[in-house]
Design an enzyme around this catalytic site. Sequence first.
Site, PDB file in Angstrom:
ATOM      1  CG  ASN A 193      -3.110  -7.000   0.888  1.00 18.32           C
ATOM      2  OD1 ASN A 193      -2.452  -7.967   0.468  1.00 18.32           O
ATOM      3  ND2 ASN A 193      -3.487  -6.883   2.159  1.00 18.32           N
ATOM      4  NE  ARG A 194      -9.474  -5.487   0.457  1.00 16.96           N
ATOM      5  CZ  ARG A 194      -8.562  -5.174   1.369  1.00 16.96           C
ATOM      6  NH1 ARG A 194      -7.344  -5.662   1.287  1.00 16.96           N
ATOM      7  NH2 ARG A 194      -8.860  -4.381   2.389  1.00 16.96           N
ATOM      8  CD  GLU A 228      -2.352  -3.267   8.896  1.00 13.49           C
ATOM      9  OE1 GLU A 228      -1.769  -2.207   8.619  1.00 13.49           O
ATOM     10  OE2 GLU A 228      -3.213  -3.788   8.160  1.00 13.49           O
ATOM     11  CE1 TYR A 246      -9.742  -4.853   6.130  1.00 11.58           C
ATOM     12  CE2 TYR A 246      -9.918  -3.258   7.930  1.00 11.58           C
ATOM     13  CZ  TYR A 246      -9.295  -3.712   6.784  1.00 11.58           C
ATOM     14  OH  TYR A 246      -8.222  -3.024   6.280  1.00 11.58           O
ATOM     15  NE  ARG A 278      -6.321   0.191   0.314  1.00  8.09           N
ATOM     16  CZ  ARG A 278      -6.168  -0.532   1.426  1.00  8.09           C
ATOM     17  NH1 ARG A 278      -5.550  -0.003   2.467  1.00  8.09           N
ATOM     18  NH2 ARG A 278      -6.616  -1.761   1.505  1.00  8.09           N
ATOM     19  CG  HIS A 323      -0.075  -3.985   5.133  1.00  7.95           C
ATOM     20  ND1 HIS A 323      -1.034  -3.632   4.209  1.00  7.95           N
ATOM     21  CD2 HIS A 323       0.351  -5.213   4.747  1.00  7.95           C
ATOM     22  CE1 HIS A 323      -1.173  -4.589   3.311  1.00  7.95           C
ATOM     23  NE2 HIS A 323      -0.338  -5.573   3.618  1.00  7.95           N
ATOM     24  CB  SER A 324       1.607   1.451   8.687  1.00  9.00           C
ATOM     25  OG  SER A 324       1.317   2.470   7.744  1.00  9.00           O
ATOM     26  CG  HIS A 380      -2.038  -1.022   1.065  1.00  6.39           C
ATOM     27  ND1 HIS A 380      -2.489  -1.792   2.102  1.00  6.39           N
ATOM     28  CD2 HIS A 380      -2.767  -1.385  -0.037  1.00  6.39           C
ATOM     29  CE1 HIS A 380      -3.457  -2.594   1.655  1.00  6.39           C
ATOM     30  NE2 HIS A 380      -3.640  -2.370   0.363  1.00  6.39           N
ATOM     31  CB  ALA A 381       1.142   3.889  -2.536  1.00  3.50           C
ATOM     32  NE  ARG A 382      -3.943   5.010   2.731  1.00  3.99           N
ATOM     33  CZ  ARG A 382      -5.221   5.374   2.720  1.00  3.99           C
ATOM     34  NH1 ARG A 382      -5.568   6.572   2.287  1.00  3.99           N
ATOM     35  NH2 ARG A 382      -6.162   4.550   3.150  1.00  3.99           N
ATOM     36  CD  GLU A 383      -0.678   0.521   4.331  1.00  2.00           C
ATOM     37  OE1 GLU A 383       0.005  -0.515   4.341  1.00  2.00           O
ATOM     38  OE2 GLU A 383      -1.923   0.514   4.193  1.00  2.00           O
TER      39      GLU A 383
HETATM   40  O1  0X9 Z   1      -6.881  -4.126   4.352  1.00  2.45           O
HETATM   41  C1  0X9 Z   1      -5.720  -4.504   4.164  1.00  2.45           C
HETATM   42  O2  0X9 Z   1      -5.285  -4.823   3.057  1.00  2.45           O
HETATM   43  C2  0X9 Z   1      -4.758  -4.549   5.352  1.00  2.45           C
HETATM   44  N1  0X9 Z   1      -4.957  -3.399   6.197  1.00  2.45           N
HETATM   45  S1  0X9 Z   1      -4.516  -1.904   5.680  1.00  2.45           S
HETATM   46  O3  0X9 Z   1      -5.048  -0.950   6.610  1.00  2.45           O
HETATM   47  N2  0X9 Z   1      -2.940  -1.772   5.727  1.00  2.45           N
HETATM   48  O4  0X9 Z   1      -4.974  -1.724   4.340  1.00  2.45           O
HETATM   49  C3  0X9 Z   1      -4.996  -5.814   6.138  1.00  2.45           C
HETATM   50  C4  0X9 Z   1      -4.851  -7.089   5.361  1.00  2.45           C
HETATM   51  C5  0X9 Z   1      -5.075  -8.333   6.180  1.00  2.45           C
HETATM   52  N3  0X9 Z   1      -5.063  -9.528   5.381  1.00  2.45           N
HETATM   53  C6  0X9 Z   1      -6.110  -9.947   4.620  1.00  2.45           C
HETATM   54  N4  0X9 Z   1      -7.267  -9.372   4.675  1.00  2.45           N
HETATM   55  N5  0X9 Z   1      -5.910 -10.971   3.841  1.00  2.45           N
HETATM   56 ZN    ZN Z   2      -1.863  -1.768   4.017  1.00  3.12          ZN
END
Ligand code: 0X9
Ligand code: ZN
Length: 416
Positions: free
Chosen positions: A248-249, A376, A353, A230, A301-302, A175-178
């Site tokens: 990360n999706r 994180e 989540y 992001r 991440h952060s 994630h770019a902003r982290e």
């Molecule tokens: O949402 C995310 O991708 C991560 N949090 S963030 O605030 N850095 O964006 C958490 C990812 C946890 N892992 C999975 N959901 N697979």
């Molecule tokens: Zn992240």
Amino acid sequence: MKALVVLACVVLAALATPTKPSLKEAKVVRVVPHTEEQLHHLHQLLLQGRYDFWQEPRGLNTPVDIMAALRDLPGLAATLSGRGLKPTVMIHDVGRLVEQQTVERLQHHTRAMDWHNYHDYNTINAWMAQLASDHPDLCQLEKVGTSYEGRTMNLLTVGSGGADKPGIFIDGGIHAREWISPATVTYMVNELVTNRDTYSDLLSSVNFYVMPSINPDGYQYTFTDDRMWRKTRSDTNSPFGCKGADPNRNWDFHWNEVGASSSPCSDIYAGSAPFSEVEMRVVRDEIIRLGSKIKVYLTFHSFSQLWMYPWGYTSALPDDWQDLDNLAQDAVSALTAVHGTRYEIGSSTNTIYAAAGGSDDWAKGVGGVKYAYTVELRDQGSYGFLLPASQIIPSGEETFEALKVVANFVKNTYSK
Ligand code: 0X9
Ligand code: ZN
């Protein structure tokens, strides 16, 4: 007539370019939901996509941080108070804080890498090249791909025991902003390599495969255009001109099933297809190439101070979750012992989540890496993504202690 044409062009251009609300006097506010109804309301607000959630709703009595542009603040205040949610201000003026940090960064700017300051993609790459050429017997740098906009993606391998030793794959900056993520990852590599005699035992038993900034275009964009970006920077064919997918999706494991969006304008856009993003294909291919050598996958991440393991796509736990939890407990104990920084541990769905398509889930579910973690880093929202550069070294110091625990575990469990 000419004026009309010009006007039409201006209007069309405005429609084609998504207007990024100014950060000037934007605020980050925190609310804590105490009832199911309040939690539900916050989820609805998240789905609307109007506000940038710095911390998404996680559950009852857990803070939610929302950034709102000045023009959106009255609306946000009204909708929150309508549900009895009382916002407190975490950051009074995001724009001013970004400016202050930019001025500070440019004042202390050196071309060389250090950990008193955040550095852009080229500086990180140049530093990796230098490290590899200074320590050819310990480090190996390989070009493993090219980003969407043409930036070189490198893999740095650190270790002296040969390619057959068990390995830990570490990435940052998805994630770019982290920004604290690439900064902490590079800090740890630097610590290992420049104090190689202290860690010679570990370095001869474990290989570290490191990619500190796996979303190069997004990361660079946060230095040049939008500090709060992001996603990646790929074209999406969005009629609104929205760019990029949430890397990360984007991974092909229960892709887009939950906690992701099919709208290219969303910050959690899953992409047009699994692995639509070239940068994630590059990282995936390295994990596949290294195969069973990789015993641990760590993605940094952060923010929020969490040490999480799969799954992110379901609240069910992996069969071996107790093994992952045990190692996380040991790692976090060592981390906390350094500066007293507290981390929460758990499966990602149960800790924050549900969100499918994450690299951690893929590493475990498809890549076969038993110990897959998303970490994180600092802080818990006082600065969030705008963590002052003065916290890079403390973050590096404490996270390095956790990494040492993980590396010793790998050495003792897998190294002959
Ligand atoms: O949402 C995310 O991708 C991560 N949090 S963030 O605030 N850095 O964006 C958490 C990812 C946890 N892992 C999975 N959901 N697979
Ligand atoms: Zn992240």
